[in-house]
Design a protein around this motif. Structure first.
Motif, PDB file in Angstrom:
ATOM      1  N   ILE A   1       0.831  -1.193   0.000  1.00  0.00           N
ATOM      2  CA  ILE A   1       0.000   0.000   0.000  1.00  0.00           C
ATOM      3  C   ILE A   1       0.868   1.246   0.000  1.00  0.00           C
ATOM      4  N   SER A   2       1.906   1.258   0.818  1.00  0.00           N
ATOM      5  CA  SER A   2       2.716   2.457   0.925  1.00  0.00           C
ATOM      6  C   SER A   2       3.482   2.750  -0.363  1.00  0.00           C
ATOM      7  N   PHE A   3       3.634   1.751  -1.239  1.00  0.00           N
ATOM      8  CA  PHE A   3       4.287   1.984  -2.522  1.00  0.00           C
ATOM      9  C   PHE A   3       3.279   2.266  -3.626  1.00  0.00           C
ATOM     10  N   GLY A   4       2.012   2.442  -3.257  1.00  0.00           N
ATOM     11  CA  GLY A   4       1.022   2.912  -4.210  1.00  0.00           C
ATOM     12  C   GLY A   4       0.413   1.833  -5.087  1.00  0.00           C
TER      13      GLY A   4
ATOM     14  N   ALA B   1     -17.107  -0.825   0.839  1.00  0.00           N
ATOM     15  CA  ALA B   1     -16.145  -0.306   1.819  1.00  0.00           C
ATOM     16  C   ALA B   1     -15.172   0.672   1.162  1.00  0.00           C
ATOM     17  N   ARG B   2     -14.690   0.343  -0.037  1.00  0.00           N
ATOM     18  CA  ARG B   2     -13.760   1.230  -0.752  1.00  0.00           C
ATOM     19  C   ARG B   2     -14.414   2.556  -1.107  1.00  0.00           C
ATOM     20  N   GLU B   3     -15.687   2.518  -1.433  1.00  0.00           N
ATOM     21  CA  GLU B   3     -16.403   3.752  -1.781  1.00  0.00           C
ATOM     22  C   GLU B   3     -16.655   4.617  -0.549  1.00  0.00           C
ATOM     23  N   LEU B   4     -16.968   3.997   0.577  1.00  0.00           N
ATOM     24  CA  LEU B   4     -17.315   4.743   1.787  1.00  0.00           C
ATOM     25  C   LEU B   4     -16.102   5.345   2.497  1.00  0.00           C
TER      26      LEU B   4
ATOM     27  N   GLU C   1      -7.545   3.869  -6.409  1.00  0.00           N
ATOM     28  CA  GLU C   1      -6.398   3.839  -5.515  1.00  0.00           C
ATOM     29  C   GLU C   1      -6.785   4.477  -4.188  1.00  0.00           C
ATOM     30  N   LEU C   2      -6.456   3.804  -3.125  1.00  0.00           N
ATOM     31  CA  LEU C   2      -6.759   4.302  -1.789  1.00  0.00           C
ATOM     32  C   LEU C   2      -5.470   4.678  -1.085  1.00  0.00           C
TER      33      LEU C   2
ATOM     34  N   GLU D   1      -7.173   5.341   4.104  1.00  0.00           N
ATOM     35  CA  GLU D   1      -8.434   4.916   3.491  1.00  0.00           C
ATOM     36  C   GLU D   1      -8.519   3.396   3.440  1.00  0.00           C
ATOM     37  N   ARG D   2      -7.421   2.747   3.067  1.00  0.00           N
ATOM     38  CA  ARG D   2      -7.400   1.287   2.977  1.00  0.00           C
ATOM     39  C   ARG D   2      -7.587   0.661   4.361  1.00  0.00           C
ATOM     40  N   CYS D   3      -6.934   1.193   5.390  1.00  0.00           N
ATOM     41  CA  CYS D   3      -7.108   0.654   6.746  1.00  0.00           C
ATOM     42  C   CYS D   3      -8.563   0.768   7.181  1.00  0.00           C
ATOM     43  N   LEU D   4      -9.185   1.921   6.911  1.00  0.00           N
ATOM     44  CA  LEU D   4     -10.583   2.114   7.286  1.00  0.00           C
ATOM     45  C   LEU D   4     -11.480   1.184   6.480  1.00  0.00           C
ATOM     46  N   ALA D   5     -11.235   1.073   5.183  1.00  0.00           N
ATOM     47  CA  ALA D   5     -12.046   0.202   4.330  1.00  0.00           C
ATOM     48  C   ALA D   5     -11.951  -1.255   4.789  1.00  0.00           C
ATOM     49  N   LEU D   6     -10.755  -1.707   5.127  1.00  0.00           N
ATOM     50  CA  LEU D   6     -10.593  -3.081   5.596  1.00  0.00           C
ATOM     51  C   LEU D   6     -11.339  -3.311   6.914  1.00  0.00           C
ATOM     52  N   ALA D   7     -11.263  -2.365   7.835  1.00  0.00           N
ATOM     53  CA  ALA D   7     -11.980  -2.508   9.107  1.00  0.00           C
ATOM     54  C   ALA D   7     -13.490  -2.577   8.867  1.00  0.00           C
ATOM     55  N   MET D   8     -13.993  -1.689   8.036  1.00  0.00           N
ATOM     56  CA  MET D   8     -15.429  -1.683   7.755  1.00  0.00           C
ATOM     57  C   MET D   8     -15.850  -2.970   7.050  1.00  0.00           C
ATOM     58  N   TYR D   9     -15.035  -3.423   6.115  1.00  0.00           N
ATOM     59  CA  TYR D   9     -15.334  -4.647   5.372  1.00  0.00           C
ATOM     60  C   TYR D   9     -15.381  -5.857   6.310  1.00  0.00           C
ATOM     61  N   TRP D  10     -14.308  -6.081   7.050  1.00  0.00           N
ATOM     62  CA  TRP D  10     -14.230  -7.294   7.872  1.00  0.00           C
ATOM     63  C   TRP D  10     -15.193  -7.282   9.050  1.00  0.00           C
TER      64      TRP D  10
END
Length: 155
Positions: free
Chosen positions: A9-12, A107-110, A28-29, A33-42
């Motif tokens: 993620i940190s390398f884009g 999750a990615r959209e939110l 691209e998140l 954003e990715r950490c939040l999306a993963l938490a919401m998803y799981w």
């Protein structure tokens, strides 16, 4: 597994293959954003947008609270990759790669919009939650605020 994902993620890296489906392009998140999306998803993938927003609100409430880390990824990964941790999906030893394309897309959209401005806090200041089918898992008494879907929220 987590360290490899976060390093990517940190390398884009902007695309993730969903297990069992062809690789799908995704917006691209940022790391947060990715950490939040993963938490919401799981935590709420079976509860749709309302459940995901509630979980996102808890993460953001924790970021704003002095007793928790000051970043989304810090809150999500608090406690490390072995129990006890704050979010069981993070430290259960299983892959954190999303497997359900529709829920992951939600999750990615939110996530990016919640990081800009949480439109409302359906948890009423919630800092904790648990599934309604388990007993209260804390020794410390917390104030129950609301039940959303199959989760009960507390502050």
């Amino acid at each position: 597994m987590h360290r490899l994902v976060l390093a990517a993620i940190s390398f884009g890296v902007g695309a993730v293959a969903i297990v069992g489906t062809p690789a799908m392009a995704e917006t691209e998140l940022s790391k947060e954003e990715r950490c939040l999306a993963l938490a919401m998803y799981w935590e709420a993938k079976a509860e749709g947008a309302d459940g995901m927003i509630a979980v996102g609100a808890v993460v953001l409430n924790r970021v704003a609270h002095s007793e928790f880390p000051g970043s989304v990824c810090g809150v999500v990964t608090q406690g490390g990759e072995t129990p006890p941790c704050q979010f069981s999906w993070w430290c259960d030893g299983k892959s954190d790669r999303p497997t359900e394309a529709e829920a992951w897309a939600t999750a990615r959209e939110l996530a990016p919009s919640l990081l800009i401005e949480l439109p409302y806090d359906p948890t009423k200041g919630g800092l904790f939650f648990h599934a309604s089918n388990i007993d209260v898992p804390w020794r410390i008494k917390r104030e129950r605020t609301v039940q959303i879907g199959k989760h009960i929220y507390y502050r």
